[in-house]
Each structure stands twice: as structure tokens, then as C-alpha cells.
Enzyme design. Structure first.
Site, PDB file in Angstrom:
ATOM      1  CG  ASP A   1      -1.787   1.169   1.392  1.00 26.86           C
ATOM      2  OD1 ASP A   1      -2.456   1.524   0.396  1.00 26.86           O
ATOM      3  OD2 ASP A   1      -1.825   1.766   2.477  1.00 26.86           O
TER       4      ASP A   1
ATOM      5  CB  ALA B   1      -1.352   6.972   2.543  1.00 22.73           C
TER       6      ALA B   1
ATOM      7  CB  ALA C   1     -11.807  11.346   8.168  1.00 16.31           C
TER       8      ALA C   1
ATOM      9  CG  MET D   1      -7.355   4.661   5.336  1.00 20.83           C
ATOM     10  SD  MET D   1      -7.688   6.052   4.231  1.00 20.83           S
ATOM     11  CE  MET D   1      -8.048   7.352   5.398  1.00 20.83           C
TER      12      MET D   1
ATOM     13  CE  LYS E   1      -8.075   7.548  -0.810  1.00 21.27           C
ATOM     14  NZ  LYS E   1      -7.816   6.751   0.409  1.00 21.27           N
TER      15      LYS E   1
ATOM     16  CG  HIS F   1     -12.884   6.759   2.684  1.00 23.21           C
ATOM     17  ND1 HIS F   1     -11.718   6.249   3.175  1.00 23.21           N
ATOM     18  CD2 HIS F   1     -13.333   7.617   3.640  1.00 23.21           C
ATOM     19  CE1 HIS F   1     -11.473   6.761   4.369  1.00 23.21           C
ATOM     20  NE2 HIS F   1     -12.453   7.606   4.672  1.00 23.21           N
TER      21      HIS F   1
ATOM     22  NE  ARG G   1      -6.012  -1.466  -1.235  1.00 23.03           N
ATOM     23  CZ  ARG G   1      -5.230  -0.428  -0.934  1.00 23.03           C
ATOM     24  NH1 ARG G   1      -5.701   0.588  -0.259  1.00 23.03           N
ATOM     25  NH2 ARG G   1      -3.988  -0.416  -1.343  1.00 23.03           N
TER      26      ARG G   1
ATOM     27  CG  ASP H   1      -2.260   1.870   6.524  1.00 19.69           C
ATOM     28  OD1 ASP H   1      -2.273   1.663   5.290  1.00 19.69           O
ATOM     29  OD2 ASP H   1      -2.783   2.872   7.051  1.00 19.69           O
TER      30      ASP H   1
END
Length: 272
Positions: free
Chosen positions: A13, A15, A47, A51, A55, A58, A163, A189
Site C-alpha cells: 500500500d 499512505a 474520516a 480507510m 475514495k 470511502h 478493495r 495498514d
């Protein structure tokens, strides 16, 4: 290059994994996009909750959080709809493109770890919840710091979606000409990225302290007392355990030991 490892590829990944300690680029921009688009306030914890997704997805998931949905309905008299999501996404994109390069610095030891993998003949793939137009800004910024994976797949590069489906991870393997998913590792993460790795048939490694679930800045990580890190580690472990990663480590700096153990397990005939 001569390969000295039974591991064929690692799919990272971005970030919170390789760059942007604490995964602050996307989270802070989500807060700003909700505010700019609708004068609506969400906090960093909200927010962060979904994750790892693409987006647009999200934003939709944030809108469905009970706390956010209750405030949204109180403010607007209805639930968030797709037009609202489109408007927030439209606000998000230019903000993210403008600021993502500010968060391109590699996480501690990331470059050394990646270079060590490459020296063993292991191919380096990558995928992200960021769309391609954001990755087109982040990739050269990360390259300036010395990070250059062999393949980059963005969440909108494939029509099947992002994902936790396996498509981005498997697209990496096709591009890298990898022959065996069982000799590949997915590192992330966030839970959707770990599930992505499972769905692709790979070994999976979750990062506890450098990413989204701990939510620490690098300075907080460096200055935290051991007891405070234990709390952050336990919080992240609880959230990530649901995705059942094969390994959980603090940061990418601990990854070489995991690779060595996976090499041992492959030699013993184990599969993910």
C-alpha cells in the site's frame, strides 16, 4: 538479476505503509472536503473509519457511519445520497491533488527495506485507494525521495472496483509477470487492504503503528512513552485482527524479519 528468495513479489500500500506516516494526507482532506462541499463537520476518527477503500466508496461509507448519518439527517433532513457523495468527491479531488505531495516522505527505513528486497530479486508492486490522477502527483514526489516500485495500480485503473476485491493486487502480479500468488506478500495498514491480499491468495502483513489505525504522527511515535505505544498498538491490533493478517508488525522497518519467516514457511511447504 539473480533471485535469492522464494518470495516473488511484495505488493505495498502507499499512505501509512511506505509514505505518509499516520496516513494523514487522505484523512485530513476528507474532513476538509465535507466542510467545503456542505459546511458539514466530521472528525479525523470518522474520516479514518473506512480507510483502504476507493475514495468515492470511502465517502459513502463515512456517510453511513451512525454518528455521521445522525448529524447529516439533523442538518439536511435526509440521508446522504449519491449526488452528495459526488459533490464531496468533487471537492476532495483537487484538495488531494494539491496536498498529496506534501505527504510523500517515506516512512522510517522504508527505502532501505525496499532496496533490500530488490537486491534479493523480489519484485515490488503497489496499489492504493487513491485514483490515478492523485497517484500521478504522488508517484514522482515519492520518486524524488528514492521510492520507485516496479508497478503502481490505482483504484480506478480497473472497472471491477477497488478493495477489498483482489483485482488491484492481481493486476500487479500480471504486470510483474509473477507466476505464483502463494509466493507473494500484501502489506497494508488498513483492513480492506489485508482482505484484498487474502482474496488474491497472498501472505498478508498488517502495520500497527505507522498507519491509519494508530493515527500517530511521526513526532508522536518518536516521542511516545512505551506505555502509550502499547495502547496505540493494542487499538490497531484489535481493529486489524478482524481481517486476519498472517503477521502484524509495528512499521515497515520490521518487515525483513517477516520475509525471512515466510521464506522459511514456503521452504517447509506451507501456503498462505
Amino acid at each position: 538479476m539473480t533471485t535469492s528468495s522464494s518470495v516473488q513479489a511484495v505488493i505495498f500500500d502507499w499512505a501509512g505503509t511506505i509514505v505518509d506516516f499516520g496516513s494523514f494526507a487522505p484523512t485530513s482532506i476528507f474532513v476538509e472536503a465535507f466542510k467545503q462541499g456542505f459546511d458539514f463537520d466530521i472528525n479525523l476518527e470518522e474520516a479514518r473509519a473506512p480507510m483502504g477503500l476507493g475514495k468515492w466508496d470511502h465517502i459513502q461509507a463515512v456517510g453511513k457511519l451512525p454518528s455521521v448519518d445522525a448529524r447529516w439527517q439533523a442538518q439536511f433532513g435526509r440521508a446522504m445520497n449519491e449526488s452528495d457523495i459526488d459533490a464531496i468527491y468533487a471537492a476532495f479531488m483537487p484538495l488531494q491533488k494539491a496536498k498529496v505531495a506534501d505527504h510523500a516522505a517515506p516512512i522510517l527505513n522504508a527505502i532501505e527495506v525496499v532496496d533490500g528486497l530488490k537486491a534479493k530479486g523480489i519484485k515490488i508492486g503497489s496499489c492504493s485507494g487513491y485514483p490515478r490522477e492523485v497517484m500521478d502527483v504522488l508517484i514522482p514526489a515519492a520518486r524524488d525521495y528514492g521510492y520507485q516500485p516496479d508497478c503502481v495500480v490505482a483504484t480506478d485503473d480497473l472497472p471491477q472496483g477497488g478493495r477489498p476485491a483482489a483485482h488491484m493486487a492481481l493486476k500487479n502480479l500480471l504486470e510483474l509477470q509473477v507466476s505464483d500468488v502463494r509466493r507473494c506478500i500484501k502489506v497494508d495498514d488498513a483492513a480492506p487492504g489485508i482482505t484484498e491480499g487474502h482474496n488474491a491468495g497472498m501472505w498478508t502483513v498488517a502495520l500497527l503503528l505507522s498507519g491509519n489505525e494508530a493515527g500517530l504522527t511521526f513526532e508522536q511515535y518518536q516521542n511516545a512513552a512505551p506505555a502509550a505505544l502499547d495502547v496505540a498498538r493494542a487499538t490497531a491490533r484489535e481493529k486489524l485482527s478482524a481481517s486476519k493478517p498472517h503477521y502484524m508488525i509495528d512499521t515497515i522497518a520490521d518487515f525483513p524479519e517477516v520475509v525471512a519467516d515466510i521464506e522459511r514457511r514456503i521452504a517447509a511447504g506451507e501456503r498462505p
